[in-house]
Scaffold this motif. Structure first.
Motif, PDB file in Angstrom:
ATOM      1  N   LYS A  72     -13.768   5.952   8.276  1.00  0.00           N
ATOM      2  CA  LYS A  72     -12.915   6.973   8.951  1.00  0.00           C
ATOM      3  C   LYS A  72     -11.523   6.234   9.257  1.00  0.00           C
ATOM      4  N   GLY A  73     -11.734   4.844   9.062  1.00  0.00           N
ATOM      5  CA  GLY A  73     -10.416   4.078   9.866  1.00  0.00           C
ATOM      6  C   GLY A  73      -9.419   4.682   8.578  1.00  0.00           C
ATOM      7  N   ILE A  74      -9.706   4.411   7.641  1.00  0.00           N
ATOM      8  CA  ILE A  74      -8.819   5.011   6.172  1.00  0.00           C
ATOM      9  C   ILE A  74      -8.409   6.300   6.468  1.00  0.00           C
ATOM     10  N   ASP A  75      -9.109   7.702   6.390  1.00  0.00           N
ATOM     11  CA  ASP A  75      -8.878   8.776   6.871  1.00  0.00           C
ATOM     12  C   ASP A  75      -8.213   9.399   8.108  1.00  0.00           C
ATOM     13  N   GLU A  76      -8.495   8.425   8.929  1.00  0.00           N
ATOM     14  CA  GLU A  76      -7.155   8.067  10.259  1.00  0.00           C
ATOM     15  C   GLU A  76      -5.628   8.044   9.505  1.00  0.00           C
ATOM     16  N   PHE A  77      -6.195   6.376   8.684  1.00  0.00           N
ATOM     17  CA  PHE A  77      -5.015   5.763   8.495  1.00  0.00           C
ATOM     18  C   PHE A  77      -4.043   7.189   7.126  1.00  0.00           C
ATOM     19  N   GLU A  78      -4.903   7.429   6.676  1.00  0.00           N
ATOM     20  CA  GLU A  78      -4.266   8.391   5.586  1.00  0.00           C
ATOM     21  C   GLU A  78      -3.768  10.011   6.373  1.00  0.00           C
ATOM     22  N   ASN A  79      -4.575   9.911   7.465  1.00  0.00           N
ATOM     23  CA  ASN A  79      -4.229  11.097   8.511  1.00  0.00           C
ATOM     24  C   ASN A  79      -2.871  11.020   9.275  1.00  0.00           C
ATOM     25  N   ILE A  88       1.928  13.178  -0.616  1.00  0.00           N
ATOM     26  CA  ILE A  88       1.746  12.079  -0.247  1.00  0.00           C
ATOM     27  C   ILE A  88       0.230  11.537  -0.204  1.00  0.00           C
ATOM     28  N   ARG A  89      -0.802  12.327   0.674  1.00  0.00           N
ATOM     29  CA  ARG A  89      -1.730  11.973   0.486  1.00  0.00           C
ATOM     30  C   ARG A  89      -2.508  11.276  -0.235  1.00  0.00           C
ATOM     31  N   ALA A  90      -2.209  12.084  -1.798  1.00  0.00           N
ATOM     32  CA  ALA A  90      -3.068  11.800  -2.946  1.00  0.00           C
ATOM     33  C   ALA A  90      -2.657  10.702  -3.063  1.00  0.00           C
ATOM     34  N   ASN A  91      -1.467  10.347  -3.627  1.00  0.00           N
ATOM     35  CA  ASN A  91      -0.489   8.696  -3.723  1.00  0.00           C
ATOM     36  C   ASN A  91      -0.672   7.601  -3.240  1.00  0.00           C
ATOM     37  N   LEU A  92      -0.942   8.398  -1.458  1.00  0.00           N
ATOM     38  CA  LEU A  92      -1.871   6.984  -0.713  1.00  0.00           C
ATOM     39  C   LEU A  92      -3.529   6.386  -1.009  1.00  0.00           C
ATOM     40  N   ASP A  93      -3.700   7.923  -1.193  1.00  0.00           N
ATOM     41  CA  ASP A  93      -5.466   7.607  -1.276  1.00  0.00           C
ATOM     42  C   ASP A  93      -6.018   6.499  -2.729  1.00  0.00           C
ATOM     43  N   LYS A  94      -4.706   7.123  -3.819  1.00  0.00           N
ATOM     44  CA  LYS A  94      -5.035   6.030  -4.657  1.00  0.00           C
ATOM     45  C   LYS A  94      -4.498   4.861  -5.030  1.00  0.00           C
ATOM     46  N   ASN A  95      -3.690   4.500  -4.153  1.00  0.00           N
ATOM     47  CA  ASN A  95      -2.779   2.486  -4.346  1.00  0.00           C
ATOM     48  C   ASN A  95      -4.369   2.423  -2.718  1.00  0.00           C
ATOM     49  N   ILE A  96      -5.125   3.112  -1.699  1.00  0.00           N
ATOM     50  CA  ILE A  96      -6.010   2.627  -1.347  1.00  0.00           C
ATOM     51  C   ILE A  96      -7.033   2.009  -2.239  1.00  0.00           C
ATOM     52  N   LYS A  97      -7.287   2.794  -3.370  1.00  0.00           N
ATOM     53  CA  LYS A  97      -8.385   2.826  -3.924  1.00  0.00           C
ATOM     54  C   LYS A  97      -8.352   1.441  -4.963  1.00  0.00           C
ATOM     55  N   GLU A  98      -6.681   1.410  -5.459  1.00  0.00           N
ATOM     56  CA  GLU A  98      -6.745   0.456  -6.293  1.00  0.00           C
ATOM     57  C   GLU A  98      -6.973  -0.598  -5.444  1.00  0.00           C
ATOM     58  N   TYR A  99      -6.340  -0.952  -4.390  1.00  0.00           N
ATOM     59  CA  TYR A  99      -6.558  -2.171  -3.504  1.00  0.00           C
ATOM     60  C   TYR A  99      -7.843  -1.937  -3.293  1.00  0.00           C
ATOM     61  N   VAL A 100      -8.483  -1.650  -2.440  1.00  0.00           N
ATOM     62  CA  VAL A 100     -10.424  -1.603  -2.338  1.00  0.00           C
ATOM     63  C   VAL A 100     -10.563  -2.353  -3.707  1.00  0.00           C
ATOM     64  N   ILE A 103       0.836  -1.331   0.188  1.00  0.00           N
ATOM     65  CA  ILE A 103      -0.738   0.028  -0.209  1.00  0.00           C
ATOM     66  C   ILE A 103       0.763   1.273  -0.054  1.00  0.00           C
ATOM     67  N   MET A 104       2.257   1.446   0.279  1.00  0.00           N
ATOM     68  CA  MET A 104       2.982   2.050   0.807  1.00  0.00           C
ATOM     69  C   MET A 104       3.971   2.369  -0.488  1.00  0.00           C
ATOM     70  N   ASP A 105       3.485   1.339  -1.354  1.00  0.00           N
ATOM     71  CA  ASP A 105       4.684   1.553  -2.296  1.00  0.00           C
ATOM     72  C   ASP A 105       4.058   2.818  -3.385  1.00  0.00           C
ATOM     73  N   GLY A 106       5.663   3.568  -3.594  1.00  0.00           N
ATOM     74  CA  GLY A 106       5.034   4.599  -4.449  1.00  0.00           C
ATOM     75  C   GLY A 106       4.809   5.687  -4.230  1.00  0.00           C
ATOM     76  N   VAL A 107       4.651   5.813  -2.371  1.00  0.00           N
ATOM     77  CA  VAL A 107       3.633   6.901  -1.651  1.00  0.00           C
ATOM     78  C   VAL A 107       4.609   7.702  -1.004  1.00  0.00           C
ATOM     79  N   VAL A 108       5.889   7.733  -0.764  1.00  0.00           N
ATOM     80  CA  VAL A 108       6.922   8.160  -0.769  1.00  0.00           C
ATOM     81  C   VAL A 108       8.128   8.287  -1.154  1.00  0.00           C
ATOM     82  N   ASN A 109       8.540   9.341  -2.013  1.00  0.00           N
ATOM     83  CA  ASN A 109       9.640   8.796  -3.221  1.00  0.00           C
ATOM     84  C   ASN A 109      10.947   9.742  -2.565  1.00  0.00           C
ATOM     85  N   VAL A 110      12.568   9.495  -3.235  1.00  0.00           N
ATOM     86  CA  VAL A 110      13.696  10.122  -2.559  1.00  0.00           C
ATOM     87  C   VAL A 110      13.956  11.479  -3.410  1.00  0.00           C
TER      88      VAL A 110
END
Lengths: 209, 283
Positions: B132-139, B107-119, B73-80
């Motif tokens: 709610k849990g997902i929003d808190e996770f993104e936060n 970073i949040r947008a990248n993570l959101d994209k990954n979560i949507k794809e995962y779901v 889920i963190m793939d490509g979310v935070v890059n160098v």
């Protein structure tokens, strides 16, 4: 000839005097700085020491435990695996590490360095992730179930007397005390569902053996 | 040389040592820890960007492992490159006072994209509680990124304020000390030329002493502040300053000794010539 020799010696003598003067200036200035700012320099060094890690700290490969005084003479290195934690009723058998850093929790159950060790007679706080390879089944635990901790210095058995769901910020639910040997093992809760889990499932167990 | 003149020259030497020491110290600091370019260079050399990116991903693992998502889920979310962009922005803010905001929304947008794809891929139905849990996770992930980049907004503001003042004052102090040093050197030269050598040697010895003292009394190489990446950068910068001062110190010591020998030799040659002239007159 005689004149030249004495002049040569005069040159050497003058150079030596100059070097002595330079040394006196250096010593004098260092002494003055020490006299004027010695305390501040000492405080600064202490501050650096406070944020430094001692690389020469004694690291023990084996824990020395005194059963009579219930004291551990030499603690294991932070991050090292020193025991196994077993809950037979749930088919859980995981390595127990000293420390609760994230890198440690990736490998097994972590033991908080702010509490006591098994056998010391106080609170032992252990935690692990709620994934299937770790403590996913912990909420299924029954009252009176046995939890075993097999260390390099002895085996310890604990009987579950209570389970609780507490908020992650409610640290009062994990009291550190030295009156009774109580193991507190917890994981994130609920173990199913997606997103951030702010609750913790805590198992409280008393030492029985 | 008269006794009085000699004492005056020694007193002048002491002042010259003090001002020379301050001038060199300020110049070195100005070229190292107070230079934006040098700090960025040191940050890159100590692999800070990659190390910090690793730390952010590792810190996120705690939340990922309890979230029900895979580690992917963190793939490509935070890059160098994002980390580098933000760290450089932070350095510019501290050293140059340039406006800066952490790009955590990216970073949040990248993570959101990954979560949507995962779901979607796992055919999950997202309940209100799950959302709610997902929003808190993104936060939480966004917060981890922000905290690792700038640690504390308030502290960074204070540091930027202090650095701003130091950066304004240092060049002025440096120039003033340099001018005083030159004036003192000229006066000292008039009084006694070896005294300049004495001053150079003493200043050099002080810098050499500084390195020896810090090496034995201060655990610079063991500093662990905030995290390993930051500590490594801090250690690299502290060592750079000490090493530069040590090099200058050694050069000054050699130059000082050479100057003393040269000045004393020259002084005696004049004396010999005078003696020779004097003996010829007597003959």
């Amino acid at each position: 000839m005689h004149n030249h020799k004495s002049i040569h010696w005069l040159k050497v003598e003058a150079i030596i005097i100059d070097l002595i003067v330079a040394s006196i200036i250096v010593i004098g200035l260092i002494g003055s700085v020490n006299l004027l700012f010695g305390k501040q320099i000492k405080s600064a060094i202490e501050l650096v020491d406070m944020v430094s890690i001692n690389t020469n700290s004694n690291v023990v490969s084996e824990i020395k435990f005194n059963e009579n005084s219930k004291e551990i003479a030499e603690y294991p290195e932070y991050g090292s695996r020193y025991a196994n934690i077993k809950i037979e009723s749930l088919d859980i058998n995981l390595p127990l590490y000293y420390g609760d850093k994230l890198s440690i929790l990736k490998n097994g159950v972590g033991q908080s360095s702010g509490a006591y060790f098994p056998g010391e007679g106080g609170a032992i706080i252990c935690m692990g992730h709620n994934t299937k390879t770790f403590l996913y089944r912990l909420p299924e635990i029954d009252k009176n179930a046995l939890i075993e901790i097999e260390t390099t210095y002895g085996n310890f058995e604990y009987k579950v007397f209570q389970t609780k769901i507490v908020n992650m910020y409610n640290v009062d639910e994990l009291p550190v005390q030295k009156d009774e040997e109580i193991l507190m093992l917890y994981t994130c809760y609920p173990v199913t569902g997606l997103g951030h889990k702010t609750d913790r499932f805590v198992v409280y167990a008393k030492r029985v053996n | 040389m008269g006794k009085k003149k000699r004492i005056i020259s020694y007193i002048l030497s002491i002042f010259l040592v003090i001002f020379l020491f301050i001038t060199i110290l300020l110049t070195t600091l100005n070229c190292t820890i107070l230079s934006t370019l040098n700090v960025k260079k040191k940050v890159a050399e100590s692999n800070y960007y990659a190390e910090l990116q690793k730390i952010i991903v590792e810190s996120s693992q705690n939340y990922v492992m309890q979230s029900g998502f895979d580690e992917s889920i963190m793939d490509g979310v935070v890059n160098v490159y994002d980390v580098q962009y933000d760290v450089d922005g932070l350095i510019d803010y501290i050293y140059e006072g340039k406006e800066y905001v952490v790009q955590s929304n990216m970073i949040r947008a990248n993570l959101d994209k990954n979560i949507k794809e995962y779901v979607e891929a796992n055919d999950y139905e997202i309940s209100e509680e799950n959302q709610k849990g997902i929003d808190e996770f993104e936060n939480a992930i966004e917060d981890i990124y922000k905290r690792n980049i700038m640690y504390s907004e308030e502290t960074i503001k204070q540091i930027a304020h202090v650095v701003g003042i130091i950066k304004k004052v240092t060049p002025i102090a440096m120039i003033v000390c340099a001018i005083i040093s030159i004036v003192l050197a000229l006066i000292t030269k008039e009084t006694s030329s070896p005294a300049i050598g004495i001053s150079m040697l003493s200043t050099g010895a002080l810098f050499v002493f500084l390195k020896t003292y810090s090496g034995t009394n201060v655990a610079i190489n063991n500093i662990l502040l905030l995290n390993k990446a930051f500590s490594n950068t801090l250690i690299a910068m502290a060592n750079q300053v000490i090493q530069k001062l040590y090099t200058v110190g050694v050069i000054l010591c050699i130059a000082g000794v050479a100057f003393i020998i040269y000045a004393e030799a020259k002084k005696k040659v004049v004396r010999v010539k005078l003696l020779e002239e004097h003996s010829q007159i007597i003959r």
